[in-house]
Design an enzyme around this catalytic site. Sequence first.
Site, PDB file in Angstrom:
ATOM      1  N   SER A  12      75.670 -15.927   8.645  1.00 26.57           N
ATOM      2  CA  SER A  12      75.860 -15.041   7.490  1.00 26.57           C
ATOM      3  C   SER A  12      74.643 -14.153   7.295  1.00 26.57           C
ATOM      4  CB  SER A  12      76.060 -15.869   6.220  1.00 26.57           C
ATOM      5  OG  SER A  12      77.169 -16.711   6.354  1.00 26.57           O
TER       6      SER A  12
HETATM    7  N1  SAH Z   1      76.362 -21.251   7.329  1.00 23.49           N
HETATM    8  C1  SAH Z   1      76.555 -20.717   8.646  1.00 23.49           C
HETATM    9  C2  SAH Z   1      77.716 -19.768   8.634  1.00 23.49           C
HETATM   10  C3  SAH Z   1      78.465 -19.815   9.911  1.00 23.49           C
HETATM   11  S1  SAH Z   1      80.020 -18.992   9.880  1.00 23.49           S
HETATM   12  C4  SAH Z   1      75.283 -20.092   9.172  1.00 23.49           C
HETATM   13  O1  SAH Z   1      74.343 -19.884   8.386  1.00 23.49           O
HETATM   14  O2  SAH Z   1      75.183 -19.835  10.375  1.00 23.49           O
HETATM   15  C5  SAH Z   1      81.093 -20.219   9.195  1.00 23.49           C
HETATM   16  C6  SAH Z   1      81.237 -21.501   9.961  1.00 23.49           C
HETATM   17  O3  SAH Z   1      82.294 -22.238   9.354  1.00 23.49           O
HETATM   18  C7  SAH Z   1      81.638 -21.353  11.423  1.00 23.49           C
HETATM   19  O4  SAH Z   1      80.694 -22.004  12.225  1.00 23.49           O
HETATM   20  C8  SAH Z   1      83.014 -22.021  11.522  1.00 23.49           C
HETATM   21  O5  SAH Z   1      83.240 -22.715  12.736  1.00 23.49           O
HETATM   22  C9  SAH Z   1      82.934 -22.999  10.353  1.00 23.49           C
HETATM   23  N2  SAH Z   1      84.237 -23.458   9.855  1.00 23.49           N
HETATM   24  C10 SAH Z   1      85.405 -22.771   9.712  1.00 23.49           C
HETATM   25  N3  SAH Z   1      86.371 -23.570   9.235  1.00 23.49           N
HETATM   26  C11 SAH Z   1      85.813 -24.806   9.067  1.00 23.49           C
HETATM   27  C12 SAH Z   1      86.310 -26.070   8.622  1.00 23.49           C
HETATM   28  N4  SAH Z   1      87.592 -26.262   8.258  1.00 23.49           N
HETATM   29  N5  SAH Z   1      85.460 -27.115   8.590  1.00 23.49           N
HETATM   30  C13 SAH Z   1      84.164 -26.974   8.968  1.00 23.49           C
HETATM   31  N6  SAH Z   1      83.635 -25.822   9.400  1.00 23.49           N
HETATM   32  C14 SAH Z   1      84.448 -24.735   9.455  1.00 23.49           C
END
Ligand code: SAH
Length: 214
Positions: free
Chosen positions: A65
């Site tokens: 993000s």
């Molecule tokens: N907080 C992260 C954001 C990554 S993007 C950072 O700082 O890098 C969002 C993430 O949510 C992705 O890695 C995706 O695989 C995960 N995600 C999506 N659906 C999910 C679910 N049902 N359970 C756990 N993770 C999930």
Amino acid sequence: MFEDTYIHKGLRKRMVSALQQKGITDSKVLEVMNKVPRHCFLDSSFANIAYEDRAISILCNQTISQPSTVAFQTQLLKLEPRMRVLEIGTGSGYQTAVLNAYDLKLFTVERQKDLYDKAQKTFATLNIHPQCFYGDGYKGLEGYAPFDRILVTCGAPQIPEALLTQLKVGGIMVIPVGDKVQKMLRLTRVTETDFHKEVFGDYTFVPMLENKAR
Ligand code: SAH
């Protein structure tokens, strides 16, 4: 990649000033984001843009993000030391590391195995130790509930019921909700059955998907 040079530190300071200009007022959020080395959560080829206010590709077609979103979500959480906090969507682990700097009991869930593995390695290298789970965030973490705070870092088509159940009375959940574009919501559990909802601006997150990926 894990070296934190004076150049990185300088870029980070500039990022924090930009966050202030974008309306981040919580001094603790700014202090923490000045400390966490965002470049360590990215492929080394992105090191030169790590402190720009943009989302950047990570593994599995996902993105880290953008700093202003991380700062805003963290500010909305109103964290206090020793709270039990659940993060859904570990991804690169950057937001997890920002939360970790608050001295919390921190749990984070990721559905992509490769990201889960990589984030654990990054945490070990940086000597931080959140409890990481490879699983489906729609289910929350029943065995570790209830939580004071829940942060969802992927765009949820609707609010997952299990997460509402796993929030303490008085607890806060921050979650972007919507299909292509999400509204940032802050839900406060006022009583067992009542939630107070606040709506903030529009965001675009990668989608929250059901079930574990490989
Ligand atoms: N907080 C992260 C954001 C990554 S993007 C950072 O700082 O890098 C969002 C993430 O949510 C992705 O890695 C995706 O695989 C995960 N995600 C999506 N659906 C999910 C679910 N049902 N359970 C756990 N993770 C999930």
